[in-house]
Enzyme design. Structure first.
Site, short mmCIF file in Angstrom:
data_model
loop_
_atom_site.label_atom_id
_atom_site.label_comp_id
_atom_site.label_asym_id
_atom_site.label_seq_id
_atom_site.Cartn_x
_atom_site.Cartn_y
_atom_site.Cartn_z
N GLU A 1 0.84 -1.21 0.00
CA GLU A 1 0.00 0.00 0.00
C GLU A 1 0.87 1.26 0.00
OE1 GLU A 1 -2.43 -1.47 3.33
OE2 GLU A 1 -4.18 -1.20 2.02
N GLU B 1 -4.15 -9.65 3.44
CA GLU B 1 -5.02 -9.36 4.59
C GLU B 1 -6.17 -10.33 4.74
OE1 GLU B 1 -3.60 -7.19 2.64
OE2 GLU B 1 -2.88 -5.48 3.80
#
Ligand SMILES: NC(=O)c1ccc[n+]([C@@H]2O[C@H](COP(=O)([O-])OP(=O)(O)OC[C@H]3O[C@@H](n4cnc5c(N)ncnc54)[C@H](O)[C@@H]3O)[C@@H](O)[C@H]2O)c1
Length: 710
Positions: A106, A126
């Site tokens: 990210e 995730e």
């Protein structure tokens, strides 16, 4: 100021250097350091560009998962920092190596350009923790690689390699491997090329996701699939909605969607359970009495005795990791049969594309068959997987104690026998332990490592470490009947058989248990494992004096064996089999009616036995046994027990394992129901007697999650 992330100046280029070994995880301090470095860079107008680079073996490999569980956690600070990086008015280049995962990717996607060392792996894992990328991963990834690949990557959690990342637009250039300094140098050259070409900031948020190959009903279909295939998990459906938002809404609106759905996932009990397992896996490697800096014994060659169901699978684990194995059998036929099954297994994997075409031959070349136990003399670890019989195993242990070289580790794959007795038989008890693989041994992740009274700490530590090398989840157990897993299985199977004799059908019992999320209830599981195998274990235990004085104890499985109903392999067991399909069989009811009569068990209408009763009667005693195992220090931690059940018995990860689930249910309720069934059924055999620990915990107001309490 945090020195975990600092701004360094190379001529007119700023370098944001992240230094948080071992994997540069994004702790709050690292985020603070990044923020400070960005402040400095913003203020320093001499600098023409910013390179983001990490020390050590990898770029940022993820967020700090412990943070997710802290009260008041929010992703905003990091997200705000990423937004500031993205809006910088001079180009920002991420220089990537190692594993760029989660928050690391990210961060990289908030930069304007990305270069990566060949072999770098990039992904958003995730989902494996029951959450979704909450720092705009779901919004930026589709803008870089298109909605289809982004959805694939986020839903699977699987990383892609640098070549694919280049191909899909996730990175802009590849760099040859050559160390960290070389990467930085290459990044500085890349910056000069960009500046020379007059390239400025290129913000991911301003891009439009590629929608090639995305039909009008793409997201509806993806949502429906997430519901049917992964309905028990909080993240998959929400991930689809986030990627859909990225594809259809302005960035800020997508950002709001992601923030709301991330929070729902984070707060869900399923994600809490999955995060618990993540930490349990880490904790399981800490073994009392084994110092963190112990010296592992080198394991360069492994020996396996017995090429049956387990021996072949065990050998495959080592060959898969590039470790040569010598397999010893008693006859050429048995050896040929065993190696033939291994070969077929490898070829089937290659045919499915799970292995490269030349892998089967390479791995088979690491396996050497022999009929002479003396050929194990040069092995560093020898695992015996011969018949489950005390006399045979004692003899084998003795033989190995003589044949194995000094310093070699000797292990038994026994599922029920006393490892201390075998250790003594070997004459080298310090070198001896149990390695209890689960079937199929090349597939199941669990490895129960049984610590004998005399097992040397370095022997234990070596095998725990080796287990990780071969991709297993190691859990250490003390010596007792059945170790952690099979000991807890016993009351579960006991109650499932009593329920059958009382009037519940196998399908009804399996249905109730499967409603918890286990892939198979007890009846289907035993039909698959073999009712003959299961019955023999009971009979052997009886001979050794280990059974309660109760002729109705595990009477059903013994009757099944006597009738030749061995399960799926004979076409009939608790079910009848139509191919591999289990079909309810009235004959089983007749058998249970007769057994109930024989043992004076009152039958009820099956409709009077609720799913709730089935779950409570099968699972609560299993939890109670887990508490006894902790009390007796057979297991070191509740999390170890949970790992055993999730990785060895199909207990659903979104429930976190039986001990985690016990906390969720409430220990008081569990104790009350144990007491209830005890009084209702007249507990002559102590089946329902509570673990002292359970009572102690209730009195002290503890949960298993608080372990150790004092
Ligand atoms: N099958 C399972 O699901 C399972 C699961 C966990 C543990 N185990 C344990 O693993 C061990 C092996 O079980 P299995 O199912 O593979 O049995 P198996 O009967 O399939 O294989 C045993 C093999 O050992 C060979 N053997 C016997 N004595 C030998 C000796 N002295 N030297 C060399 N080879 C010898 C036999 O020829 C046979 O091929 C047992 O201790 C069992 O309890 C089995």
């Amino acid at each position: 100021m945090s020195d975990l992330a600092t701004l360094q100046v190379h001529g007119t280029i700023g370098v944001l250097r992240i230094h948080n070994p071992p994997v540069n995880a994004l702790s709050p301090k690292v985020v603070q350091g990044i923020k400070n470095a960005v402040d400095q860079f913003e203020a320093d107008r001499r600098l023409q560009a910013l390179v983001v680079h990490a020390d050590g073996r990898t770029f940022v490999a993820g967020g700090d998962i412990a943070e997710f569980s802290k009260p008041g956690f929010e992703a905003k600070t990091f997200n705000g920092t990423l937004a500031r990086i993205e809006s910088l008015d001079r180009p920002v280049i991420a220089a990537l190596h190692g594993t760029v995962l989660g928050g690391g990717l990210e961060l990289a996607m908030a930069c304007h350009y990305r270069i990566a060392v060949e072999g770098t792996r990039l992904g958003l894992p995730e989902v494996l923790l029951g959450i979704l990328p909450g720092s705009l991963g779901t919004q930026r990834l589709p803008r870089l690689v298109g909605a289809r690949l982004a959805l694939d990557m986020i839903l699977s959690g699987k990383p892609i390699d640098a070549a694919k990342a280049l191909d899909s637009g996730l990175v802009d250039a590849l760099v040859e491997p050559g160390g960290n300094d070389a990467l930085l140098e290459r990044a500085l050259v890349y910056v000069q090329e960009l500046l020379g070409a007059g390239k400025g900031p290129r913000r991911t948020r301003d891009r439009t996701p590629a929608m090639e190959g995305i039909e009008a009903d793409f997201f509806d279909k993806a949502l429906a699939e997430a519901k049917t295939k992964k309905g028990a998990y909080p993240a998959p459906q929400r991930i689809v909605r986030c990627v859909q938002a990225a594809a259809t809404l302005p960035f800020e609106e997508g950002e709001a969607v992601e923030a709301a759905l991330f929070e729902e996932c984070r707060a869900s009990p399923q994600s809490v359970a999955m995060r618990h397992l993540f930490f349990a896996e880490r904790a399981a490697g800490k073994i009392p009495g084994v110092p963190a800096d112990f010296t592992a014994r080198p394991i360069r060659k492994v020996g396996v005795l017995g090429a049956g169901t387990m021996g072949g699978g065990i050998a495959m684990n080592f060959a898969n990791a590039g470790i040569p194995v010598t397999i010893v059998e008693t006859s050429a036929e048995a050896l040929e049969r065993g190696l033939g099954i291994v070969r077929k297994n490898y070829e089937a994997s290659a045919a499915k594309g799970k292995l490269r075409p030349d892998d089967p031959a390479k791995r088979m070349a690491l396996l050497t068959g022999s009929l002479r136990v003396e050929d194990l003399a040069d092995c560093d670890l020898v695992i015996e997987a011969v018949f489950e019989n005390m006399d045979i195993k004692k003899q084998v242990a003795k033989q190995l104690g003589t044949v194995c070289k000094a310093g070699a580790i000797i292990a038994s794959n026994t599922s029920t026998l006393d490892v201390n007795i075998l250790a003594q038989a070997s004459g080298r008890p310090a070198d001896f332990l149990g390695t209890h693989f689960f079937s199929p041994a090349n597939v199941m992740r669990l490895l129960e490592i049984v610590r004998g009274d005399a097992t040397a700490p370095d022997v234990l530590g070596t095998v725990v470490k080796l287990a990780r090398t071969i991709g297993k989840v190691p859990v250490v157990s003390g010596v007792c009947y059945g170790f952690i897993g099979n000991r807890m299985l016993e009351p579960y199977l006991r109650e499932s058989e009593f329920l059958m004799m009382e009037g519940a059908s196998p399908a009804q019992i399996d249905g109730a248990i499967q409603s918890l999320g286990l892939p198979m209830g007890p009846c289907r599981m035993l039909d698959l494992a073999g009712l003959d195998v299961a019955a023999k274990v009971v009979i052997e235990r009886g001979k050794a004096g280990g059974l309660p004085d109760d002729p109705s104890y595990r009477a059903v499985v013994q009757k099944m064996m006597a009738l030749g109903r061995f399960g799926q392999k004979t076409g009939a067991g608790y079910y009848r089999y139509d191919g591999r399909n289990p079909v309810p069989d009235l004959e089983v009811e007749r058998i249970c009616v007769a057994l109930a009569e024989q043992h004076g068990i009152t039958r009820r209408k099956s409709s009077d036995i609720s799913d709730e009763e089935i779950i409570e009667r099968c699972v609560y005693p299993l939890i109670n046994e887990g508490a006894k195992i902790l009390e007796e220090e057979i297991a070191y931690r509740p999390g170890d027990i949970d790992l055993v059940w999730v990785n060895g018995y199909g207990f659903p990860d979104f429930r976190g394992g039986p001990m985690h689930m016990a906390d969720t249910i409430g220990l008081q309720k569990i104790a009350a129901r144990l007491d209830h069934y005890g009084s209702q059924r007249g507990d002559r055999h102590g089946y329902w007697s509570r673990a002292g620990l359970l009572t102690e915990m209730i009195t002290g107001g503890h949960r298993f999650a608080d372990w150790p309490f004092n």
